[in-house]
Enzyme design. Structure first.
Site, PDB file in Angstrom:
ATOM      1  N   TYR A 150       0.839  -1.207   0.000  1.00  0.00           N
ATOM      2  CA  TYR A 150       0.000   0.000   0.000  1.00  0.00           C
ATOM      3  C   TYR A 150       0.872   1.255   0.000  1.00  0.00           C
ATOM      4  CZ  TYR A 150      -3.302   3.452   1.890  1.00  0.00           C
ATOM      5  OH  TYR A 150      -4.080   4.570   2.099  1.00  0.00           O
ATOM      6  N   LYS A 154       1.163   4.365  -2.725  1.00  0.00           N
ATOM      7  CA  LYS A 154       0.914   5.771  -2.376  1.00  0.00           C
ATOM      8  C   LYS A 154       2.145   6.638  -2.657  1.00  0.00           C
ATOM      9  CE  LYS A 154      -3.372   5.722  -1.119  1.00  0.00           C
ATOM     10  NZ  LYS A 154      -4.380   6.563  -1.787  1.00  0.00           N
ATOM     11  N   TRP A 216      -5.821  -6.926  19.384  1.00  0.00           N
ATOM     12  CA  TRP A 216      -4.671  -7.500  18.686  1.00  0.00           C
ATOM     13  C   TRP A 216      -3.359  -6.871  19.135  1.00  0.00           C
ATOM     14  CZ3 TRP A 216      -6.650  -7.030  12.921  1.00  0.00           C
ATOM     15  CH2 TRP A 216      -7.746  -7.887  12.749  1.00  0.00           C
TER      16      TRP A 216
HETATM   17  O1  GFB Z   1      -5.556   0.407  12.576  1.00  0.00           O
HETATM   18  P1  GFB Z   1      -4.647  -0.705  12.249  1.00  0.00           P
HETATM   19  O2  GFB Z   1      -5.233  -1.906  11.610  1.00  0.00           O
HETATM   20  O3  GFB Z   1      -3.527  -0.195  11.278  1.00  0.00           O
HETATM   21  O4  GFB Z   1      -3.909  -1.205  13.579  1.00  0.00           O
HETATM   22  P2  GFB Z   1      -2.055   0.446  11.305  1.00  0.00           P
HETATM   23  C1  GFB Z   1      -3.324  -0.326  14.482  1.00  0.00           C
HETATM   24  C2  GFB Z   1      -2.844  -1.093  15.707  1.00  0.00           C
HETATM   25  O5  GFB Z   1      -3.988  -1.551  16.423  1.00  0.00           O
HETATM   26  C3  GFB Z   1      -1.994  -2.344  15.411  1.00  0.00           C
HETATM   27  C4  GFB Z   1      -3.839  -2.919  16.757  1.00  0.00           C
HETATM   28  O6  GFB Z   1      -0.968  -2.421  16.365  1.00  0.00           O
HETATM   29  C5  GFB Z   1      -3.008  -3.473  15.598  1.00  0.00           C
HETATM   30  O7  GFB Z   1      -2.413  -4.714  15.948  1.00  0.00           O
HETATM   31  N1  GFB Z   1      -5.152  -3.545  16.945  1.00  0.00           N
HETATM   32  C6  GFB Z   1      -5.644  -4.012  18.130  1.00  0.00           C
HETATM   33  C7  GFB Z   1      -6.082  -3.797  16.004  1.00  0.00           C
HETATM   34  N2  GFB Z   1      -6.842  -4.582  17.944  1.00  0.00           N
HETATM   35  C8  GFB Z   1      -7.149  -4.471  16.633  1.00  0.00           C
HETATM   36  C9  GFB Z   1      -8.275  -4.867  15.860  1.00  0.00           C
HETATM   37  O8  GFB Z   1      -9.227  -5.479  16.335  1.00  0.00           O
HETATM   38  N3  GFB Z   1      -8.247  -4.543  14.526  1.00  0.00           N
HETATM   39  C10 GFB Z   1      -7.194  -3.872  13.967  1.00  0.00           C
HETATM   40  N4  GFB Z   1      -7.254  -3.567  12.663  1.00  0.00           N
HETATM   41  N5  GFB Z   1      -6.103  -3.500  14.684  1.00  0.00           N
HETATM   42  C11 GFB Z   1      -2.701   0.695   8.843  1.00  0.00           C
HETATM   43  C12 GFB Z   1      -1.956   0.400   7.576  1.00  0.00           C
HETATM   44  O9  GFB Z   1      -1.752   0.466   9.785  1.00  0.00           O
HETATM   45  O10 GFB Z   1      -3.106   2.037   9.014  1.00  0.00           O
HETATM   46  C13 GFB Z   1      -2.471   1.124   6.421  1.00  0.00           C
HETATM   47  O11 GFB Z   1      -1.911  -1.003   7.410  1.00  0.00           O
HETATM   48  C14 GFB Z   1      -2.831   2.557   6.699  1.00  0.00           C
HETATM   49  O12 GFB Z   1      -1.524   1.060   5.396  1.00  0.00           O
HETATM   50  C15 GFB Z   1      -3.660   2.681   7.959  1.00  0.00           C
HETATM   51  O13 GFB Z   1      -1.694   3.365   6.817  1.00  0.00           O
HETATM   52  C16 GFB Z   1      -3.975   4.113   8.345  1.00  0.00           C
HETATM   53  O14 GFB Z   1      -2.068   1.824  11.890  1.00  0.00           O
HETATM   54  O15 GFB Z   1      -1.076  -0.485  11.941  1.00  0.00           O
END
Ligand code: GFB
Length: 342
Positions: A150, A154, A216
């Site tokens: 990704y 970008k 997570w």
């Molecule tokens: O928001 P998130 O998926 O994206 O995860 P990133 C942020 C943090 O939250 C990580 C934790 O450390 C995850 O392990 N987390 C805890 C969780 N519980 C959960 C859950 O239930 N779901 C999810 N999704 N996370 C993304 C990028 O990174 O952020 C993209 O992969 C993009 O490219 C986006 O930049 C804004 O902040 O890690």
């Protein structure tokens, strides 16, 4: 919403009847842009759903631009998702984003669009970048592996805007927001970002009387969050800069045509989980699943370039999360994959 930080009212460089294309208007960012444009009195918005026009289709996008002749473009259409979606569907993330942005940016140039704003994310910066992250840290170190596909897409979009500005004299600016949330977010637990995931998990655990909620990773990563309505306000602010200020930003040294859009509202994932738990009113326990990735340890944007232009975010994190939870309960609770990111 609180109004502690006074954002100056938007100067209106774009005429109110300008032909404005919001690419990705059904997503969280695009729908916030449409709300804000309407609120500011813009009357001539061009919109196409993905069923009406596949932005990955070069011919379809070329025909659209030739026929509709947009004057301003907000490029909010993208394949986006949380850490697991990004790391397990890299092919889709790189292909869809490269195709969408190449078609829109190129056709904006061909059809003489006056200004374009390309939206990305702070995950374009190196995994272990010094903090807060300045625009000029782009391409100074290795990327976070969970979202490198990704991020590379970008970064290519930023390079494309810069290259077209240099060679063809276009006025294409790239804006990099931090982690966004708000109405029309994606609440599907397999694809969503952390904040909508936590809202859904705590809400359902409360409804079902479940004793634990799984978060997570370790809970230690730090993230900076911003309500999508603030991003929409910042995007209109940037699109409406005076010609001189816009020129200065496009030619800024170092790191031209790139600007961070952050809130400075940084919080650990564990503390965020505590905040969402309290807002939802869940009384059970948190369990951290360390088999899931943490991702980058910290990505706090340095938004001083934007602040120097006179823009500040307005929506406090806790109030914003309350707003997102209200939206979820009203619009999305009970369905499996409501909302969509751009
Ligand atoms: O928001 P998130 O998926 O994206 O995860 P990133 C942020 C943090 O939250 C990580 C934790 O450390 C995850 O392990 N987390 C805890 C969780 N519980 C959960 C859950 O239930 N779901 C999810 N999704 N996370 C993304 C990028 O990174 O952020 C993209 O992969 C993009 O490219 C986006 O930049 C804004 O902040 O890690």
């Amino acid at each position: 919403m609180s109004d502690n930080n006074q954002t100056p009212s938007i100067q209106h460089f774009m005429p109110k009847d300008a032909r404005i294309f919001v690419a990705g208007h059904n997503g969280m960012v695009g729908s916030a842009l449409v709300r804000k444009l309407h609120e500011e009195g813009y009357t001539n918005l061009l919109r196409r759903s993905s069923a009406e026009m596949d932005l990955r289709d070069q011919a379809a996008v070329g025909e659209f631009f030739a026929k509709e002749c947009p004057e301003y473009v907000f490029l909010a259409a993208a394949r986006v998702g949380g850490i697991i979606a990004n790391s397990t569907r890299k092919g889709e993330f790189i292909y869809d984003n490269l195709m969408i942005q190449a078609n829109v940016i190129h056709n904006a140039y061909i059809s003489g669009v006056k200004r374009l704003l390309f939206l990305g994310s702070t995950c374009i910066y190196p995994k272990l970048s010094p903090q807060p992250i300045k625009e000029e840290y782009l391409l100074t170190g290795p990327l976070e592996p969970t979202n490198d596909a990704y991020a590379v897409a970008k970064i290519a979009g930023i390079a494309m805007c810069r290259s077209y500005n240099e060679q063809y004299g276009t006025r294409f600016l790239s804006a990099m927001p931090n982690n966004l949330y708000g109405p029309n977010d994606n609440f599907d637990l397999t694809g969503s970002h952390v904040l909508p995931a936590l809202i859904r998990k705590f809400h359902e655990a409360k409804e079902n009387g479940t004793e634990t909620v799984t978060v997570w990773g370790t809970g230690s990563p730090l993230r900076e969050f911003m309500h999508v309505d603030d991003l929409a306000a910042a995007s209109l602010f940037l699109m409406n800069l005076s010609e001189d200020t816009c020129s200065a930003l496009l030619g800024y040294h170092p790191s031209p045509a790139l600007i961070n859009v952050g809130s400075g509202q940084e919080i650990s994932i564990a503390d965020l989980a505590g905040m969402v738990k309290a807002i939802v009113g869940y009384e059970g326990e948190l369990v951290f699943d360390t088999s899931k990735p943490d991702g980058t340890p910290r990505k706090l944007a340095d938004s001083s370039r934007l602040h120097a232009l006179g823009w500040q975010h307005r929506i406090d994190l806790e109030e914003g999360v309350r707003d997102a939870y209200r939206w979820f309960v009203k619009s999305a609770a009970g369905s499996s994959a409501p909302g969509n990111n751009p």
